[in-house]
Design a protein around this motif. Structure first.
Motif, PDB file in Angstrom:
ATOM      1  N   TYR A 276      63.466  30.139  33.600  1.00 33.11           N
ATOM      2  CA  TYR A 276      64.255  29.038  34.135  1.00 33.11           C
ATOM      3  C   TYR A 276      64.819  28.185  32.999  1.00 33.11           C
ATOM      4  O   TYR A 276      66.007  27.860  32.977  1.00 33.11           O
ATOM      5  CB  TYR A 276      63.370  28.189  35.055  1.00 33.11           C
ATOM      6  N   GLN A 277      63.950  27.851  32.037  1.00 34.37           N
ATOM      7  CA  GLN A 277      64.376  26.998  30.930  1.00 34.37           C
ATOM      8  C   GLN A 277      65.474  27.659  30.095  1.00 34.37           C
ATOM      9  O   GLN A 277      66.468  27.028  29.750  1.00 34.37           O
ATOM     10  CB  GLN A 277      63.163  26.692  30.059  1.00 34.37           C
ATOM     11  N   PHE A 280      68.729  28.131  32.704  1.00 36.62           N
ATOM     12  CA  PHE A 280      69.383  27.019  33.379  1.00 36.62           C
ATOM     13  C   PHE A 280      69.315  25.693  32.648  1.00 36.62           C
ATOM     14  O   PHE A 280      69.981  24.742  33.027  1.00 36.62           O
ATOM     15  CB  PHE A 280      68.839  26.884  34.800  1.00 36.62           C
ATOM     16  N   VAL A 281      68.491  25.586  31.596  1.00 36.45           N
ATOM     17  CA  VAL A 281      68.516  24.357  30.794  1.00 36.45           C
ATOM     18  C   VAL A 281      69.299  24.629  29.516  1.00 36.45           C
ATOM     19  O   VAL A 281      70.227  23.906  29.174  1.00 36.45           O
ATOM     20  CB  VAL A 281      67.088  23.855  30.479  1.00 36.45           C
ATOM     21  N   GLN A 282      68.931  25.726  28.820  1.00 39.84           N
ATOM     22  CA  GLN A 282      69.643  26.044  27.581  1.00 39.84           C
ATOM     23  C   GLN A 282      70.886  26.886  27.819  1.00 39.84           C
ATOM     24  O   GLN A 282      71.672  27.090  26.898  1.00 39.84           O
ATOM     25  CB  GLN A 282      68.703  26.760  26.617  1.00 39.84           C
ATOM     26  N   LEU A 283      71.044  27.374  29.046  1.00 43.24           N
ATOM     27  CA  LEU A 283      72.190  28.201  29.423  1.00 43.24           C
ATOM     28  C   LEU A 283      72.355  29.411  28.507  1.00 43.24           C
ATOM     29  O   LEU A 283      73.452  29.860  28.224  1.00 43.24           O
ATOM     30  CB  LEU A 283      73.474  27.369  29.444  1.00 43.24           C
ATOM     31  N   ASP A 284      71.208  29.926  28.023  1.00 47.55           N
ATOM     32  CA  ASP A 284      71.211  31.158  27.240  1.00 47.55           C
ATOM     33  C   ASP A 284      70.772  32.267  28.198  1.00 47.55           C
ATOM     34  O   ASP A 284      69.600  32.610  28.295  1.00 47.55           O
ATOM     35  CB  ASP A 284      70.235  31.024  26.063  1.00 47.55           C
TER      36      ASP A 284
END
Lengths: 315, 403
Positions: A276-277, A280-284
């Motif tokens: 998820y991180q 959807f947070v780092q968009l990697d």
């Protein structure tokens, strides 16, 4: 598959009278495929495609700009080595193992004990049984938010309760890296008990009463009866409970996000939260796909074990 | 043969509706994160006014704040982008960097009357992509009664803050509450301490950043700040303050409505204390910006810019600021607002020196933020500040795509 082959000849017998043998055979095959087609199309579209896409994506440089220009150049094993060289991946993998094993042991142990307990007849049995189902009915995120309050170090109910019992009410349930993972497991066990209990209780109802009478006549102790009668007859149900429990536990995400957000200091990061991180947070999305693939692989191994176990049961 | 045919049809129609939608010429859409009933209502009213003024129908679509980016990206790949997107300012550079936004100046939006800091706030690599209606920042909220009873003054330096917090800690009540949670909330709260101490997000492994972290550690060591801080969001901090479990807190003006529901709570705000007397208190600029995504339809984009201009006009800014207790972006609007709500003046002062999180690192902010969260959580739960920051710096530069 078996239902298709048994129902189709019946249909064929009523409609095929008097025609050359080749045409009905072809029709039969066609209608067989017709019945399978929706399932096949559904599986390919909603399971096959995303699965293959995820594997391919893990070898691509998939960033926000990909959504605009559609370009996602292949970058070999860059994503894989980046993920495997990140300390966090090793940590998250270890946390996932601890979380899964801890949750399964707790859920299954307590679930089985309760299931056995409720096979006895006593007043309020039905009422208590439905009460225990409650955790199952509460949405995961709601449980997370409520438990976060219960486990609060200063103002939580659990600590003030422990305090009144003289057990020292200052346990940092969710706020110390040393205890946070344990607390999260505790909450997940609470959530998982009803599922385990219900399925195992159902399985226990199937065990023939006569066997218990026979065991009693042979003078078997309660423990011996449990080990030699209950457990072996319950085995197929146990496999189902454990495998399904494993599948839902290993990919845990919502509960951890609601309880700790993966913290403190990454002590509750699992493969689920890491995916998820990354995505959807780092968009990697490439790195996210790598972790996702590792999760799929782990699940697939257990799914195969489950299918094999079931097949040998069937023979 | 009917079931498979029906099924294939269903599948096909589902697959098709996921693709491009035809845009309706008379209807314009705005995507935002106003999922709260009050915010949704304020925005609906503003859009209705602007729609009337421009002779358009404007539809509002609201998704949770965490989903604005992913939703927008998905809409970009299916060529169904809305006409205006309201991004959190820390996320805008990512979308701009991917080539998804149109320069607002080329669409005829002027930045006159907008303070430089707020133009930067809506800019990425020197291009002005996002118009802010209002901005917010953090301030020190304090319980006036508790300070008066103890005969204490509002702290202005770190030493005073530590001393005051210690003296206000009594029984179950902590002197101060703040959020050091493992998400953007915690990082947002750490920045005023990091920046006022001369720290910089481009290099986390410095004495300045470590000094800020040690200040937080000191508060915990004194027992003036709960260890639960690592598990608190800013909303949790507000709950603690309202319940009387904390005498002071670091928080933002979006809590004011909730705070005012408790009539017997007398709170005031002040600027966040600085390392030593004479230093400047540098807070983080927060809030959202209105952007025009690149849809490739020039006339629609120009009309979208008119919607942005209307929504960020002086009058709309004041209305929105009054509703949401944030500070208008426009200087003239801010002056008018300051006269109207003198009790929030400290906020306007803090905004004047505040800076954006993404000016220096741009689209790399999410990586820096994640590294920093992990670092201060490790430090607050026992590890040394220097060691964790050194690791964080490696992670911030190693994991992300460079600027």
């Amino acid at each position: 598959m078996t239902t298709v082959s048994t129902t189709v000849p019946a249909a064929h017998r009523t409609t095929a009278g008097g025609r050359p043998p080749s045409r009905p055979a072809r029709r039969r095959r066609l209608s067989q495929w017709g019945f399978i087609a929706p399932a096949v199309v559904f599986m390919l579209l909603f399971f096959g495609y995303p699965l293959v896409r995820n594997v391919v994506m893990s070898f691509q440089d998939f960033s926000p700009s990909t959504f605009f220009d559609g370009r996602s150049p292949f970058n070999g094993t860059d994503n894989w080595s980046k993920v495997f060289h990140d300390d966090l991946f090793g940590k998250a993998l270890w946390h996932t193992v601890v979380f899964t094993v801890g949750s399964l042991v707790g859920q299954f142990g307590i679930g089985l004990a309760l299931a056995v307990f409720f096979t006895k007849r006593f007043p309020l049995n039905g009422f208590l049984r439905s009460l225990i189902l409650l955790p199952w009915l509460v949405p995961m995120v709601v449980s997370g938010v409520v438990w976060r309050r219960i486990l609060d170090q200063d103002t939580g109910v659990l600590n003030s309760f422990a305090d009144t019992l003289g057990l020292g009410g200052n346990t940092p349930w969710l706020t110390s890296p040393g205890t946070a993972l344990f607390s999260v497991i505790l909450v997940n066990v609470w959530i998982g008990i009803p599922f385990n209990m219900v399925i195992l209780y159902g399985g226990l109802q199937e065990v023939p009463r006569e066997l218990y009478e026979a065991a009693a006549l042979d003078g078997a102790s309660a423990w011996r009866t449990f080990r030699s009668v209950t457990l072996p007859l319950l085995r197929p149900v146990i496999t189902v409970v454990l495998v399904l429990g494993f599948m839902s536990t290993v990919k845990i995400l919502d509960l951890i996000l609601a309880l700790t957000d993966g913290g403190p200091a990454d002590s509750t990061q699992t493969l689920g939260t890491l995916t998820y991180q990354n995505s959807f947070v780092q968009l990697d999305f490439g790195a996210g796909a790598v972790v996702g693939n590792v999760l799929i692989l782990i699940s697939a191994v257990f799914a195969v074990l489950y299918l094999r176990a079931n097949r040998s049961e069937g023979k | 043969m009917l079931p498979p045919a029906v099924a294939s049809l269903l599948v096909a129609s589902v697959a098709l509706t996921g693709c491009a939608q035809q845009r309706d010429d008379g209807v314009f859409t705005v995507l935002n994160s106003s999922t709260d009933a009050s915010y949704h209502g304020w925005d609906a009213a503003a859009l209705a006014r602007c729609g009337k003024q421009l002779g358009l129908t404007i539809e509002q679509r609201s998704v949770p704040a965490a989903h604005v980016m992913t939703k927008s990206l998905r809409m970009a790949s299916s060529k169904s982008l809305p006409d205006v997107i309201q991004f959190d300012a820390s996320e805008m550079p990512t979308f701009a960097g991917a080539g998804g936004l149109v320069d607002l100046r080329t669409l005829g939006l002027s930045t006159e009357d907008v303070p430089g800091g707020i133009v930067d706030f809506g800019s990425y690599r020197g291009t002005y992509y996002g118009a802010a209606r209002t901005v917010n920042t953090l301030a020190l909220f304090y319980n006036e009664d508790l300070l008066d009873q103890a005969g204490l003054r509002v702290p202005t330096t770190w030493a005073e803050m530590r001393q005051t917090a210690k003296q206000l800690t009594r029984g179950k009540r902590y002197g101060i509450a703040l959020s050091a949670g493992g998400a953007e909330d915690g990082v947002f709260q750490f920045t005023p301490f990091m920046w006022s101490n001369g720290g910089d997000e481009r290099d986390l492994a410095t004495r300045n950043v470590a000094g800020a972290l040690d200040h937080w550690k000191g508060l915990i060591a004194d027992g003036s700040l709960s260890r639960s801080t690592v598990n608190w969001t800013q909303a949790d901090v507000n709950d603690q303050f309202m319940a009387g479990n904390a005498a002071m807190m670091i928080n933002g003006p979006w809590q004011v409505d909730t705070l005012n529901t408790k009539k017997d709570l007398h709170w005031k705000i002040a600027r966040i204390p600085v390392p030593k007397a004479g230093d400047t208190s540098v807070g983080p600029l927060g809030g959202t910006v209105l952007t025009v995504p690149r849809t490739g339809e020039a006339t629609r984009e120009r009309t979208a810019a008119k919607i942005v201009r209307c929504m960020s006009s002086e009058q709309e800014q004041i209305t929105y600021a009054r509703n949401s207790r944030t500070v208008p972006a426009n200087e003239k609007a801010a002056e008018a607002w300051r006269r109207e709500v003198p009790e929030l003046a400290a906020l306007a002062d803090q905004v004047a020196t505040a800076r954006s999180r993404t000016t220096k690192v741009g689209a790399r902010w999410p990586s820096v933020s994640l590294a920093l969260q992990s670092a201060f959580q490790s430090a607050l739960t026992g590890q040394s500040s220097e060691a964790v920051l050194k690791k964080a710096q490696l992670r911030a530069t190693g994991g992300g795509r460079g600027e």
